[in-house]
Design a protein around this motif. Structure first.
Motif, PDB file in Angstrom:
ATOM      1  N   GLU A   1      30.771  76.330  96.273  1.00  0.00           N
ATOM      2  CA  GLU A   1      30.057  75.273  96.991  1.00  0.00           C
ATOM      3  C   GLU A   1      30.895  74.698  98.127  1.00  0.00           C
ATOM      4  O   GLU A   1      30.555  73.661  98.698  1.00  0.00           O
ATOM      5  N   ILE A   2      32.003  75.366  98.458  1.00  0.00           N
ATOM      6  CA  ILE A   2      32.939  74.868  99.466  1.00  0.00           C
ATOM      7  C   ILE A   2      33.149  75.937 100.534  1.00  0.00           C
ATOM      8  O   ILE A   2      33.272  77.120 100.224  1.00  0.00           O
ATOM      9  N   ALA A   3      33.200  75.517 101.795  1.00  0.00           N
ATOM     10  CA  ALA A   3      33.493  76.438 102.894  1.00  0.00           C
ATOM     11  C   ALA A   3      34.619  75.863 103.752  1.00  0.00           C
ATOM     12  O   ALA A   3      34.544  74.713 104.186  1.00  0.00           O
ATOM     13  N   PHE A   4      35.664  76.671 103.961  1.00  0.00           N
ATOM     14  CA  PHE A   4      36.758  76.310 104.857  1.00  0.00           C
ATOM     15  C   PHE A   4      36.552  77.030 106.179  1.00  0.00           C
ATOM     16  O   PHE A   4      36.363  78.245 106.209  1.00  0.00           O
ATOM     17  N   VAL A   5      36.607  76.284 107.278  1.00  0.00           N
ATOM     18  CA  VAL A   5      36.476  76.864 108.609  1.00  0.00           C
ATOM     19  C   VAL A   5      37.729  76.504 109.400  1.00  0.00           C
ATOM     20  O   VAL A   5      38.185  75.363 109.364  1.00  0.00           O
ATOM     21  N   SER A   6      38.296  77.472 110.099  1.00  0.00           N
ATOM     22  CA  SER A   6      39.522  77.201 110.845  1.00  0.00           C
ATOM     23  C   SER A   6      39.484  77.865 112.206  1.00  0.00           C
ATOM     24  O   SER A   6      38.658  78.738 112.479  1.00  0.00           O
ATOM     25  N   GLY A   7      40.411  77.460 113.064  1.00  0.00           N
ATOM     26  CA  GLY A   7      40.543  78.050 114.380  1.00  0.00           C
ATOM     27  C   GLY A   7      41.615  79.130 114.380  1.00  0.00           C
ATOM     28  O   GLY A   7      41.632  79.998 113.508  1.00  0.00           O
ATOM     29  N   ILE A   8      42.537  79.064 115.337  1.00  0.00           N
ATOM     30  CA  ILE A   8      43.630  80.029 115.439  1.00  0.00           C
ATOM     31  C   ILE A   8      44.944  79.261 115.514  1.00  0.00           C
ATOM     32  O   ILE A   8      45.034  78.243 116.199  1.00  0.00           O
ATOM     33  N   GLY A   9      45.955  79.741 114.826  1.00  0.00           N
ATOM     34  CA  GLY A   9      47.266  79.103 114.826  1.00  0.00           C
ATOM     35  C   GLY A   9      47.881  79.160 113.445  1.00  0.00           C
ATOM     36  O   GLY A   9      47.297  79.694 112.499  1.00  0.00           O
ATOM     37  N   CYS A  10      49.089  78.626 113.311  1.00  0.00           N
ATOM     38  CA  CYS A  10      49.781  78.637 112.014  1.00  0.00           C
ATOM     39  C   CYS A  10      48.914  77.990 110.934  1.00  0.00           C
ATOM     40  O   CYS A  10      48.704  78.553 109.863  1.00  0.00           O
ATOM     41  N   SER A  11      48.402  76.799 111.229  1.00  0.00           N
ATOM     42  CA  SER A  11      47.638  76.033 110.235  1.00  0.00           C
ATOM     43  C   SER A  11      46.289  76.676 109.934  1.00  0.00           C
ATOM     44  O   SER A  11      45.719  76.451 108.868  1.00  0.00           O
ATOM     45  N   SER A  12      45.788  77.470 110.863  1.00  0.00           N
ATOM     46  CA  SER A  12      44.446  78.030 110.695  1.00  0.00           C
ATOM     47  C   SER A  12      44.400  79.203 109.728  1.00  0.00           C
ATOM     48  O   SER A  12      43.326  79.771 109.487  1.00  0.00           O
ATOM     49  N   ARG A  13      45.505  79.537 109.147  1.00  0.00           N
ATOM     50  CA  ARG A  13      45.527  80.558 108.094  1.00  0.00           C
ATOM     51  C   ARG A  13      45.059  79.972 106.759  1.00  0.00           C
ATOM     52  O   ARG A  13      44.878  80.707 105.785  1.00  0.00           O
ATOM     53  N   ILE A  14      44.813  78.675 106.716  1.00  0.00           N
ATOM     54  CA  ILE A  14      44.561  77.977 105.452  1.00  0.00           C
ATOM     55  C   ILE A  14      43.385  78.530 104.650  1.00  0.00           C
ATOM     56  O   ILE A  14      43.456  78.541 103.410  1.00  0.00           O
ATOM     57  N   PRO A  15      42.281  79.039 105.232  1.00  0.00           N
ATOM     58  CA  PRO A  15      41.216  79.582 104.383  1.00  0.00           C
ATOM     59  C   PRO A  15      41.687  80.742 103.504  1.00  0.00           C
ATOM     60  O   PRO A  15      41.142  80.954 102.418  1.00  0.00           O
ATOM     61  N   GLY A  16      42.709  81.463 103.960  1.00  0.00           N
ATOM     62  CA  GLY A  16      43.219  82.596 103.188  1.00  0.00           C
ATOM     63  C   GLY A  16      43.956  82.197 101.924  1.00  0.00           C
ATOM     64  O   GLY A  16      44.203  83.046 101.060  1.00  0.00           O
ATOM     65  N   TYR A  17      44.287  80.923 101.804  1.00  0.00           N
ATOM     66  CA  TYR A  17      44.993  80.445 100.613  1.00  0.00           C
ATOM     67  C   TYR A  17      44.056  79.760  99.629  1.00  0.00           C
ATOM     68  O   TYR A  17      44.503  79.083  98.698  1.00  0.00           O
ATOM     69  N   THR A  18      42.756  79.925  99.829  1.00  0.00           N
ATOM     70  CA  THR A  18      41.793  79.304  98.929  1.00  0.00           C
ATOM     71  C   THR A  18      40.895  80.374  98.312  1.00  0.00           C
ATOM     72  O   THR A  18      40.851  81.515  98.777  1.00  0.00           O
ATOM     73  N   THR A  19      40.161  79.985  97.293  1.00  0.00           N
ATOM     74  CA  THR A  19      39.199  80.897  96.665  1.00  0.00           C
ATOM     75  C   THR A  19      37.771  80.518  97.024  1.00  0.00           C
ATOM     76  O   THR A  19      36.833  81.020  96.428  1.00  0.00           O
ATOM     77  N   ALA A  20      37.618  79.618  97.989  1.00  0.00           N
ATOM     78  CA  ALA A  20      36.284  79.222  98.460  1.00  0.00           C
ATOM     79  C   ALA A  20      35.867  80.156  99.599  1.00  0.00           C
ATOM     80  O   ALA A  20      36.593  81.066  99.989  1.00  0.00           O
ATOM     81  N   TYR A  21      34.685  79.900 100.163  1.00  0.00           N
ATOM     82  CA  TYR A  21      34.281  80.632 101.354  1.00  0.00           C
ATOM     83  C   TYR A  21      35.232  80.280 102.502  1.00  0.00           C
ATOM     84  O   TYR A  21      35.668  79.137 102.626  1.00  0.00           O
ATOM     85  N   GLY A  22      35.532  81.245 103.350  1.00  0.00           N
ATOM     86  CA  GLY A  22      36.424  80.998 104.474  1.00  0.00           C
ATOM     87  C   GLY A  22      35.941  81.676 105.738  1.00  0.00           C
ATOM     88  O   GLY A  22      35.368  82.770 105.688  1.00  0.00           O
ATOM     89  N   PHE A  23      36.143  81.024 106.871  1.00  0.00           N
ATOM     90  CA  PHE A  23      35.754  81.586 108.164  1.00  0.00           C
ATOM     91  C   PHE A  23      36.860  81.241 109.159  1.00  0.00           C
ATOM     92  O   PHE A  23      37.053  80.093 109.508  1.00  0.00           O
ATOM     93  N   ASN A  24      37.601  82.266 109.599  1.00  0.00           N
ATOM     94  CA  ASN A  24      38.653  82.092 110.602  1.00  0.00           C
ATOM     95  C   ASN A  24      38.023  82.381 111.968  1.00  0.00           C
ATOM     96  O   ASN A  24      37.760  83.524 112.305  1.00  0.00           O
ATOM     97  N   THR A  25      37.744  81.334 112.745  1.00  0.00           N
ATOM     98  CA  THR A  25      36.978  81.495 113.984  1.00  0.00           C
ATOM     99  C   THR A  25      37.892  81.847 115.156  1.00  0.00           C
ATOM    100  O   THR A  25      39.085  82.081 114.977  1.00  0.00           O
ATOM    101  N   VAL A  26      37.334  81.831 116.357  1.00  0.00           N
ATOM    102  CA  VAL A  26      38.146  82.033 117.551  1.00  0.00           C
ATOM    103  C   VAL A  26      38.816  80.717 117.935  1.00  0.00           C
ATOM    104  O   VAL A  26      38.472  79.646 117.434  1.00  0.00           O
TER     105      VAL A  26
END
Length: 232
Positions: free
Chosen positions: A19-44
């Motif tokens: 029930e959770i979605a992580f959305v991120s941009g680009i950069g060091c901090s934007s890798r954060i969706p990869g460290y979760t088990t929720a939905y993740g979207f690494n955008t431009v």
């Protein structure tokens, strides 16, 4: 530190990962969706907020979290911030602010203080910096807070409060860059410098006082909730 605080905050809220979605941009901090088990979207680069708004509109029942850095959010993505705030979708926007472009070898970022010296700015930054707290307050954000990884309990409480807030919430996290960041602003130093707004008796419903405190962004390390709209 931010990932750990997020896990703790989400555990307190109790929403399951699907029930959770992580959305991120680009950069060091934007890798954060990869460290979760929720939905993740690494955008431009710089486009996390419009993507997150689309996800929330398509599936309003999802808990949508947006993450990025100061460059992603206040440089290339800066034009999206005021419009996300005025639309006021139920999103939590987390900016891991290290005041430098850490991924691309340490250039000055929008939040680098005037005079900051980096490998590509040997004479120091000559530009006036962006104040993320003052920006978001001036745009009309209903929830504005700041935390540091050095205060794990405090950061967890801030993130939980931001996620529970019914509307657009902004959390600035001063996250020191260990490679290119100011040696005077690393985590051990943060522990000695930070001043908790709650302990100082700040009323988070007082928007004008919040803006006064936000102007101390480069002089005083205030942590806690600067502003929370009492009638969201």
């Amino acid at each position: 530190g931010v990932v750990t605080a997020l896990y703790r905050a989400l555990a307190a809220i109790g929403r399951p990962p699907h029930e959770i979605a992580f959305v991120s941009g680009i950069g060091c901090s934007s890798r954060i969706p990869g460290y979760t088990t929720a939905y993740g979207f690494n955008t431009v680069h710089g486009r996390a907020l419009p993507i997150a708004q689309g996800i929330k509109m398509a599936n309003p029942d999802l808990l949508v979290l947006v993450a990025g850095g100061d460059g992603d959010g206040f440089s290339i993505g800066g034009g999206h911030v005021p419009h996300a705030i005025r639309r006021n979708p139920d999103l939590t926007y987390i900016v891991m602010d290290n005041q430098v472009y850490g991924l691309t070898k340490g250039q000055v970022s929008p939040t680098s203080a005037r005079g900051t010296k980096t490998p590509s700015s040997v004479y120091g930054s000559m530009e006036e910096p962006v104040n993320p707290l003052l920006y978001t307050l001036a745009y009309g954000a209903g929830f504005v807070a700041q935390g540091v990884p050095a205060d794990m309990d405090g950061l967890t409480k801030i993130l939980e409060a931001a996620i529970r807030y019914p509307g657009f919430s902004f959390v600035n996290i001063q996250s020191p860059c260990v490679s290119f960041g100011d040696p005077e602003n690393q985590m051990k130093v943060q522990k000695t410098k930070m001043r908790k707004l709650e302990a100082e008796g700040h009323d988070p419903s007082n928007r004008l006082r919040a803006m006064e405190l936000a102007q101390e962004y480069w002089r005083s390390l205030y942590t806690g909730i600067f502003y929370r709209n009492p009638e969201p």
